[in-house]
Enzyme design. Structure first.
Site, mmCIF file in Angstrom:
data_model
loop_
_atom_site.group_PDB
_atom_site.id
_atom_site.type_symbol
_atom_site.label_atom_id
_atom_site.label_comp_id
_atom_site.label_asym_id
_atom_site.label_seq_id
_atom_site.Cartn_x
_atom_site.Cartn_y
_atom_site.Cartn_z
ATOM 1 N N HIS A 208 53.485 65.724 41.759
ATOM 2 C CA HIS A 208 52.962 64.506 42.388
ATOM 3 C C HIS A 208 51.941 63.757 41.550
ATOM 4 O O HIS A 208 51.444 62.718 41.966
ATOM 5 C CB HIS A 208 52.368 64.824 43.770
ATOM 6 C CG HIS A 208 51.093 65.645 43.690
ATOM 7 N ND1 HIS A 208 51.097 67.010 43.712
ATOM 8 C CD2 HIS A 208 49.794 65.271 43.599
ATOM 9 C CE1 HIS A 208 49.845 67.456 43.631
ATOM 10 N NE2 HIS A 208 49.038 66.411 43.558
HETATM 11 C C1 UD1 Z 1 45.930 62.668 46.274
HETATM 12 C C2 UD1 Z 1 44.801 63.013 45.317
HETATM 13 C C3 UD1 Z 1 45.264 64.080 44.343
HETATM 14 C C4 UD1 Z 1 45.782 65.282 45.097
HETATM 15 C C5 UD1 Z 1 46.844 64.864 46.088
HETATM 16 C C6 UD1 Z 1 47.208 66.057 46.914
HETATM 17 C C7 UD1 Z 1 43.268 61.193 44.695
HETATM 18 C C8 UD1 Z 1 42.900 60.239 43.639
HETATM 19 N N1 UD1 Z 1 44.422 61.832 44.513
HETATM 20 O O1 UD1 Z 1 47.002 62.125 45.528
HETATM 21 O O2 UD1 Z 1 44.174 64.493 43.540
HETATM 22 O O3 UD1 Z 1 46.320 66.190 44.162
HETATM 23 O O4 UD1 Z 1 46.331 63.848 46.952
HETATM 24 O O5 UD1 Z 1 48.394 65.925 47.605
HETATM 25 O O6 UD1 Z 1 42.561 61.358 45.655
HETATM 26 N N2 UD1 Z 1 51.461 58.860 51.238
HETATM 27 C C9 UD1 Z 1 52.211 58.939 52.380
HETATM 28 N N3 UD1 Z 1 51.739 59.692 53.418
HETATM 29 C C10 UD1 Z 1 50.557 60.351 53.379
HETATM 30 C C11 UD1 Z 1 49.795 60.263 52.206
HETATM 31 C C12 UD1 Z 1 50.244 59.517 51.145
HETATM 32 O O7 UD1 Z 1 53.284 58.353 52.473
HETATM 33 O O8 UD1 Z 1 50.198 61.025 54.359
HETATM 34 C C13 UD1 Z 1 51.990 58.079 50.091
HETATM 35 C C14 UD1 Z 1 51.531 56.630 50.073
HETATM 36 O O9 UD1 Z 1 52.579 55.856 49.590
HETATM 37 C C15 UD1 Z 1 50.417 56.650 49.055
HETATM 38 C C16 UD1 Z 1 50.858 57.742 48.090
HETATM 39 O O10 UD1 Z 1 51.515 58.691 48.885
HETATM 40 O O11 UD1 Z 1 50.247 55.410 48.421
HETATM 41 C C17 UD1 Z 1 49.708 58.390 47.351
HETATM 42 O O12 UD1 Z 1 48.702 58.880 48.242
HETATM 43 P P1 UD1 Z 1 47.176 59.022 47.746
HETATM 44 O O13 UD1 Z 1 46.374 59.737 48.751
HETATM 45 O O14 UD1 Z 1 46.673 57.722 47.259
HETATM 46 O O15 UD1 Z 1 47.317 59.911 46.448
HETATM 47 P P2 UD1 Z 1 48.101 61.248 46.218
HETATM 48 O O16 UD1 Z 1 49.131 61.001 45.178
HETATM 49 O O17 UD1 Z 1 48.516 61.811 47.524
HETATM 50 N N1 UDP Z 2 51.168 72.954 49.849
HETATM 51 C C1 UDP Z 2 51.716 72.989 51.129
HETATM 52 N N2 UDP Z 2 52.931 72.401 51.331
HETATM 53 C C2 UDP Z 2 53.630 71.778 50.346
HETATM 54 C C3 UDP Z 2 53.046 71.744 49.042
HETATM 55 C C4 UDP Z 2 51.811 72.328 48.842
HETATM 56 O O1 UDP Z 2 51.122 73.550 52.052
HETATM 57 O O2 UDP Z 2 54.721 71.259 50.606
HETATM 58 C C5 UDP Z 2 49.828 73.568 49.654
HETATM 59 C C6 UDP Z 2 49.685 74.548 48.508
HETATM 60 O O3 UDP Z 2 50.038 75.854 48.897
HETATM 61 C C7 UDP Z 2 48.196 74.428 48.204
HETATM 62 C C8 UDP Z 2 47.905 72.967 48.448
HETATM 63 O O4 UDP Z 2 48.958 72.501 49.292
HETATM 64 O O5 UDP Z 2 47.439 75.212 49.129
HETATM 65 C C9 UDP Z 2 47.875 72.172 47.172
HETATM 66 O O6 UDP Z 2 47.797 70.813 47.475
HETATM 67 P P1 UDP Z 2 48.373 69.684 46.511
HETATM 68 O O7 UDP Z 2 49.314 70.253 45.538
HETATM 69 O O8 UDP Z 2 48.822 68.574 47.394
HETATM 70 O O9 UDP Z 2 47.044 69.145 45.817
HETATM 71 P P2 UDP Z 2 46.240 69.569 44.487
HETATM 72 O O10 UDP Z 2 45.880 70.991 44.614
HETATM 73 O O11 UDP Z 2 47.121 69.254 43.329
HETATM 74 O O12 UDP Z 2 45.071 68.651 44.478
#
Ligand code: UD1
Ligand code: UDP
Length: 368
Positions: A208
């Site tokens: 992601h």
């Molecule tokens: C965010 C964090 C990243 C983390 C990740 C975990 C920042 C800068 N990034 O990235 O560090 O690793 O979360 O998963 O804070 N969206 C949905 N539904 C949701 C949430 C997001 O559809 O519930 C989609 C939207 O199109 C959104 C995109 O995902 O624009 C990105 O979401 P965002 O929270 O901005 O960043 P992540 O890539 O999720």
């Molecule tokens: N995770 C989850 N479901 C998923 C993918 C990840 O519960 O489909 C959990 C994973 O086990 C870990 C956490 O989400 O505990 C990691 O989050 P993510 O990868 O979104 O964020 P990051 O750690 O990269 O910031």
């Protein structure tokens, strides 16, 4: 009479919940008064609510409902709404977790309101400022009053950046607290069977990071390699909403992609069940590098660097970069039996949150 102290937890994105849940639990056991604020950064049921249920976190008292947006819009909205929430109910300490935009916004708001911030998972550095999370980590650590680090590299990074040693507390890894507590339940979860997978007979993928999925050339090359590998071994890919929307825009041979088993993101227990039984993980997640190290499962991290170097030096993690051919080469080696033997880093023992609660209790006592 001694005033009851209030601790607020600010959470917003998926990886925050696994860190906040054990901390909340430990502070409750220590008799501390708490509230949970959800920023609304993640809002889909499978990215947020499911974790509150599974991790037994109390529902947030406040939801700022900020939703998605550019970094500046999202951070600014959280700041505006959090400031209002804290004006209505002012906490004595705010717990902020990890490195997401919600973490940074909480640290900035608290700094302006003179509310002390305790940063959980402090001191991690990738030294790559093109990563939005690196900016969030550096700024949050500069503003935090209490810095709870998961490993020795965290302490070293903070000391080098001029953070006073007295503010740094190495407590270990709170995410592992959740894993240790819920592992028995996850082992019985049944996700692997429900998906028709064989234990030890599939590769689990999550991607992601913007650097991998927002660049169509890189994302395509990674998907092509995965679909080639899927000729030989099943690949299951619970896909993050960001990645799903990027994939839908790619002009790529859909027949090849159909060999990869894309599923919606899954809850914590199902995902842990999938990790425990996987032959290997391919990921760019921060938390999954740690969880695989604890579990001793091979992890190929699709990044050039990591803010969690201990997962490479002590654990099972291998950095493979973002090149699809390299990923395929490394994964074939691992599937061929060349597994790296890892060890569990010190203080990744399921008791990090207890150490945070002890430290906070001492800190409050010293403040009185
Ligand atoms: C965010 C964090 C990243 C983390 C990740 C975990 C920042 C800068 N990034 O990235 O560090 O690793 O979360 O998963 O804070 N969206 C949905 N539904 C949701 C949430 C997001 O559809 O519930 C989609 C939207 O199109 C959104 C995109 O995902 O624009 C990105 O979401 P965002 O929270 O901005 O960043 P992540 O890539 O999720
Ligand atoms: N995770 C989850 N479901 C998923 C993918 C990840 O519960 O489909 C959990 C994973 O086990 C870990 C956490 O989400 O505990 C990691 O989050 P993510 O990868 O979104 O964020 P990051 O750690 O990269 O910031």
């Amino acid at each position: 009479m001694i005033r009851q102290r209030l601790i607020a937890h600010v959470v917003g994105a998926r990886p925050n919940f696994m860190k906040a849940a054990p901390t909340h639990r430990a502070l409750k056991l220590a008799g501390l008064h708490q509230m949970v604020v959800h920023t609304g950064q993640h809002y889909d049921h499978l990215m947020s609510e499911i974790f509150f249920n599974q991790l037994e976190m109390p529902a947030p008292e406040v939801n700022l409902d900020v939703g998605s947006g550019s970094h500046s819009v999202q951070t600014a909205l959280i700041m505006m709404r959090l400031e209002e929430a804290f004006a209505a109910r002012r906490p004595d300490v705010v717990m902020a977790y990890g490195d997401v935009n919600s973490t940074l916004a909480a640290a900035l708001v608290c700094a302006k309101l003179s509310i002390p911030v305790a940063h959980v998972e402090a001191g991690l550095r990738s030294f790559d400022r093109t990563m939005p999370e690196e900016i969030n980590r550096v700024v949050t650590d500069q503003l935090a009053e209490l810095l709870f680090t998961p490993s020795a590299d965290g302490d070293e990074n903070l000391l080098r950046e001029g953070v006073a040693a007295a503010r740094i507390h190495r407590v270990g890894n709170v995410m592992i607290d959740t894993l240790v507590r819920l592992r028995p339940l996850a082992e019985r979860d049944g996700c692997v069977e429900n998906l028709g997978l064989r234990k030890g007979g599939y590769v689990l993928v999550t991607l992601h990071r913007p650097s991998n999925v927002d660049d169509p050339v890189i994302f395509e090359s990674l998907l092509r390699s995965l679909s080639e590998i899927a000729r030989e071994v099943p690949i299951v890919f619970p896909i993050h909403p960001r990645s799903r929307s990027r994939m839908e825009r790619l002009d790529i041979d859909k027949a090849g992609l159909s060999r990869i088993r894309f599923i919606d993101p899954v809850g914590y227990l199902a995902f842990l069940n999938l990790q425990i039984n996987a032959a290997a993980l391919v990921t760019d997640s921060g938390g999954i590098q740690e969880e695989t190290t604890y579990l001793g499962i091979p992890c190929l991290t699709v990044r050039e660097n990591t803010e969690r170097p201990v997962t490479v030096s002590a654990g099972t993690n291998i950095l493979v970069g973002s090149d699809g051919d390299q990923l395929r080469y490394e994964l074939e080696r691992v599937l061929g039996g060349q597994r790296k033997q890892g060890t569990i880093p010190p203080l990744w023992d399921g008791r990090a949150a207890e150490r945070i609660a002890d430290m906070l209790s001492q800190w409050f006592a010293a403040e009185m």
